[in-house]
Scaffold this active site. Structure first.
Site, PDB file in Angstrom:
ATOM      1  N   ASP A  11       0.881  -1.148   0.000  1.00 31.06           N
ATOM      2  CA  ASP A  11       0.000   0.000   0.000  1.00 31.06           C
ATOM      3  C   ASP A  11       0.933   1.216   0.000  1.00 31.06           C
ATOM      4  OD1 ASP A  11      -2.364   1.570   0.336  1.00 31.06           O
ATOM      5  OD2 ASP A  11      -1.965   1.662   2.489  1.00 31.06           O
ATOM      6  N   ASP A  13      -0.131   4.930   1.037  1.00 31.21           N
ATOM      7  CA  ASP A  13      -0.421   5.862   2.127  1.00 31.21           C
ATOM      8  C   ASP A  13      -0.283   5.170   3.478  1.00 31.21           C
ATOM      9  OD1 ASP A  13      -1.007   7.734   0.147  1.00 31.21           O
ATOM     10  OD2 ASP A  13      -3.151   7.289   0.185  1.00 31.21           O
ATOM     11  N   SER A  74      -2.772   0.347  -4.196  1.00 27.40           N
ATOM     12  CA  SER A  74      -3.278   1.541  -3.530  1.00 27.40           C
ATOM     13  C   SER A  74      -4.703   1.864  -3.945  1.00 27.40           C
ATOM     14  CB  SER A  74      -2.375   2.733  -3.868  1.00 27.40           C
ATOM     15  OG  SER A  74      -2.889   3.910  -3.312  1.00 27.40           O
TER      16      SER A  74
END
Length: 178
Positions: A11, A13, A74
């Site tokens: 991922d 963030d 993401s």
């Protein structure tokens, strides 16, 4: 011992950097170049400084050195921002300063499940969407994404939003402790 996967998905963030790139950041972005040429920090037009988590270059480099395919996974609804900053960040790998984006072999974006990201990424990398056909791990800060384990993917939970995935967490994954 777990050992190295075939594919390591990340991922972005709160796993690669400590913010939501689609809400905290607005271009244009100014790179902050270090004395060795790396760009580990950028500044957006609003003055927000973003630095990738300190162990990310070491973790990604070790995975690459061991033949692991790297993938982004993401849910960002602003993939163009994520793509841009992945190109602006520069890390030293194999003695050369290179855009962070160059370390990744596959990019998956969009507001859908991580299972969808992983299946599509695997299809692009290996021409199969069978998640059990390869040894895969997902580094992610959202516990809901543990659902990938139902499909044979090892979920590595990044619990620390201030420091991101640490070298210790990574080593614990490799040794089968997480």
């Amino acid at each position: 011992m777990t050992g190295y996967p075939d594919v390591a998905a990340f991922d972005l963030d709160y796993t690669i950097w400590p913010c939501y790139c689609d809400t905290h950041l607005h271009g244009p972005f100014k790179p902050v170049k270090s004395s060795n040429g790396e760009v580990l920090t950028i500044i957006c037009r609003d003055g927000y400084e973003l630095t990738i988590y300190k162990d990310i270059p070491r973790i990604l480099g070790d995975l690459k050195d061991n033949g692991v395919k790297l993938m982004t996974a993401s849910r960002t609804w602003a993939p163009e921002i994520a793509q841009e900053i992945l190109k602006i960040f520069k890390v030293k790998y194999a003695g050369v300063v290179t855009p962070l984006a160059n370390l990744f072999d596959e990019f998956q974006w969009g507001e859908r499940s991580k299972i969808g990201h992983l299946r599509d990424g695997l299809k692009d990398l290996y021409n199969t969407s069978d998640l059990k056909s390869k040894k895969i791990c997902l580094f992610d800060d959202e516990s809901r994404n543990k659902e990938v384990e139902k499909y044979g993917v090892k979920f590595v939970y990044v619990r620390d939003p201030e420091n991101g995935p640490s070298w210790k967490l990574y080593q614990d994954y490799l040794s089968g402790k997480v």
